[in-house]
Design a protein around this motif. Sequence first.
Motif, PDB file in Angstrom:
ATOM      1  N   ASN A   2      25.735 -49.468  25.149  1.00 42.55           N
ATOM      2  CA  ASN A   2      27.161 -49.885  24.738  1.00 42.55           C
ATOM      3  C   ASN A   2      26.693 -51.817  24.163  1.00 42.55           C
ATOM      4  OD1 ASN A   2      30.553 -51.178  24.844  1.00 42.55           O
ATOM      5  ND2 ASN A   2      30.119 -49.343  24.951  1.00 42.55           N
ATOM      6  N   ALA A   3      26.910 -51.913  22.915  1.00 40.28           N
ATOM      7  CA  ALA A   3      26.960 -53.542  22.301  1.00 40.28           C
ATOM      8  C   ALA A   3      27.945 -55.160  23.044  1.00 40.28           C
ATOM      9  CB  ALA A   3      27.203 -53.174  21.312  1.00 40.28           C
ATOM     10  N   GLY A 147      19.730 -48.358  35.945  1.00 38.56           N
ATOM     11  CA  GLY A 147      20.875 -47.726  36.652  1.00 38.56           C
ATOM     12  C   GLY A 147      21.911 -48.468  35.236  1.00 38.56           C
ATOM     13  N   LEU A 148      22.210 -49.416  34.866  1.00 39.10           N
ATOM     14  CA  LEU A 148      22.975 -50.372  34.392  1.00 39.10           C
ATOM     15  C   LEU A 148      23.300 -49.744  32.517  1.00 39.10           C
ATOM     16  CD1 LEU A 148      23.912 -53.458  36.086  1.00 39.10           C
ATOM     17  CD2 LEU A 148      25.453 -51.699  36.103  1.00 39.10           C
ATOM     18  N   ASP A 153      16.682 -43.542  29.673  1.00 35.73           N
ATOM     19  CA  ASP A 153      17.627 -41.874  29.444  1.00 35.73           C
ATOM     20  C   ASP A 153      17.305 -42.588  27.280  1.00 35.73           C
ATOM     21  OD1 ASP A 153      18.106 -40.909  31.055  1.00 35.73           O
ATOM     22  OD2 ASP A 153      19.619 -41.977  31.774  1.00 35.73           O
ATOM     23  N   HIS A 154      17.995 -43.767  27.389  1.00 37.28           N
ATOM     24  CA  HIS A 154      18.398 -44.021  25.717  1.00 37.28           C
ATOM     25  C   HIS A 154      16.598 -44.257  24.989  1.00 37.28           C
ATOM     26  CE1 HIS A 154      22.255 -45.289  25.664  1.00 37.28           C
ATOM     27  NE2 HIS A 154      22.506 -45.815  26.720  1.00 37.28           N
ATOM     28  N   TYR A 155      15.945 -44.761  25.614  1.00 35.86           N
ATOM     29  CA  TYR A 155      14.955 -44.485  25.002  1.00 35.86           C
ATOM     30  C   TYR A 155      14.165 -43.589  25.207  1.00 35.86           C
ATOM     31  CZ  TYR A 155      16.871 -48.885  23.596  1.00 35.86           C
ATOM     32  OH  TYR A 155      16.941 -50.338  23.791  1.00 35.86           O
ATOM     33  N   TYR A 159      10.882 -42.280  33.879  1.00 34.30           N
ATOM     34  CA  TYR A 159      11.638 -43.399  35.421  1.00 34.30           C
ATOM     35  C   TYR A 159      10.401 -44.672  34.821  1.00 34.30           C
ATOM     36  CZ  TYR A 159      14.604 -45.225  38.705  1.00 34.30           C
ATOM     37  OH  TYR A 159      14.853 -46.546  39.841  1.00 34.30           O
ATOM     38  N   TRP A 160       9.047 -44.267  35.337  1.00 30.90           N
ATOM     39  CA  TRP A 160       7.620 -45.017  36.050  1.00 30.90           C
ATOM     40  C   TRP A 160       7.477 -45.642  35.463  1.00 30.90           C
ATOM     41  CZ3 TRP A 160       5.210 -46.220  40.158  1.00 30.90           C
ATOM     42  CH2 TRP A 160       4.219 -46.835  40.067  1.00 30.90           C
ATOM     43  N   THR A 161       7.074 -45.329  33.766  1.00 33.52           N
ATOM     44  CA  THR A 161       6.816 -46.319  33.246  1.00 33.52           C
ATOM     45  C   THR A 161       8.731 -47.488  33.266  1.00 33.52           C
ATOM     46  OG1 THR A 161       5.776 -44.572  31.713  1.00 33.52           O
ATOM     47  CG2 THR A 161       6.771 -46.906  30.639  1.00 33.52           C
ATOM     48  N   THR A 162       9.529 -46.982  33.275  1.00 34.75           N
ATOM     49  CA  THR A 162      10.652 -48.224  32.716  1.00 34.75           C
ATOM     50  C   THR A 162      10.544 -48.802  33.608  1.00 34.75           C
ATOM     51  OG1 THR A 162      11.611 -45.974  31.837  1.00 34.75           O
ATOM     52  CG2 THR A 162      13.143 -48.606  32.196  1.00 34.75           C
TER      53      THR A 162
END
Length: 522
Positions: A2-3, A147-148, A153-155, A159-162
């Motif tokens: 969300n912008a 989590g926020l 999910d967006h990219y 999860y590990w790389t994130t």
Amino acid sequence: MNATTFLTFFLITITIGVISWYKTRSEKSNTIAGFFLANRNLGFISVGSGLLFANINTVLFVGENELVFTNNLSVMAWGMTSVIAMLAVSEFIMPIYLRTGIATTPDYLEKRYDSSTKKIVSLIFLVNYIVNLLPSVLYGGAVAFNGLFHFSDHYGIDYWTTIWILVWMMGSIGGLYCILGGLRAIAISDVLLGAAMFTGGILLPWFGLRYLGNGNISEGLAVILSSKTEHMKVIGAANDAVPFSTIFTGMLLVNLYYWGTEQYTVQQVLGSRNLAVSQKGIALAAFGKILSPLLINLPGLIAVHMYSSMQNTAEVFPRMVSDVSPPLFVGYMAAILFGATFTTFNAGLNSASTLFILNVYKSDADEKKLLRIAKKFEIVICLLAMFIAPFIIFARGGFYNYLQMIGGFFSVPIFTIILIGFLTRRVPAIAAKVGLVFFIVAYGATQVIFDTGLHFLHVLALLFVITSAMMLIIGRIYPMKVPYVRELSNVVDIVPWKGRHIYSALLIMMVVAMYVVFTILS
């Protein structure tokens, strides 16, 4: 993403950074006292905010809310016993530190025992920061931010790389902020974040209850009070995350260590302009700890009624914030989490370099050269922390409990030898060294090699008693030839705060009231 959320987060974060820079632009941080101790000129609001935000970070936001979700509110005991420990430190320990004019807590060990004890403890502190404190703060921040903002999910990144990417982003920015600003810049940002946190602490439960009640707060409260009330238990049973009995054994010792011995915590108070200011600051931080369950416990309780299960329970807090709050407030909370991550991380970096320069490196070089070396050292440990942090994802038994268990290797052993130093005059340096080695080895054996069947906090308390007795026996057999005499070096005014006892009584009454209220409700 969300912008509105991202823009709010960005604007608040930049505003806090600009204000911190503006307020400190004329401060001299090009000296040892300026960079490490803010020239010993901090007021009580800065001291209280610094103490609170050295403690309240994403480790608490993520870890305690996770434990409430998976277990119950017994985890609240960590914060409530902190209040008792802080008041004891304010009354008995801080006057000793300020009277002796120390810059680090191991400085006292040098005065009381010898220089080698000081160096050993300094190295233990540094190991703790590198393998436990700094990585855990970065990992908690990475979990919260994913989590926020749902980066993975967006990219479409796993999860590990994130977690790796977020850890390195936050570590790089936090390290740069600390290196450029020193303790004074950290203290200014803490004051601003303190005001923001209390506002968020009121609004987040309000949004959560409204979400549960489909727009009606009273109905949301009714949901919490009428179902799954086992999660509201504050009196933990033997099989709960925090058994109630541990409050009176190892937990109290860990908190006494944390608020009275841990360098990155104590350093926030050593920058006070006098003893009265330090005691007022500690009282303010204690009040903040009483209010802190609004953010570090109640969201987890609300989440119990929102999610039947969760694949990664460490994301309970950020997911709950994201689901119940409008985009503007999500950005606001993200800014608080971002700041909370950096304040603890930066305080840890600043204290680590303080310990290294003053207690380990020890050179006759001029101050400018020492500061350059200190900043290079901060870069090194910052990089080490960023390498270690992502691997905390493999911790078992819950993120928060795991960290507390690991912390036991460093916390109570150091507190034990300092306490014996406070209370005796003839216990020699060899007793402190034997005590440290015995405690750490014995605790490690009980956690890694064999199972005692006792909660790790009870193990810490038992070893505290045994180690203390051992040190006293050594002191009896091989006493110091010349009894220790405390040397006074009053670098600040040491007249105590006259109103401290009244405020201490009020704070203790608030702690008791918290337990009574939740016990009745559950």
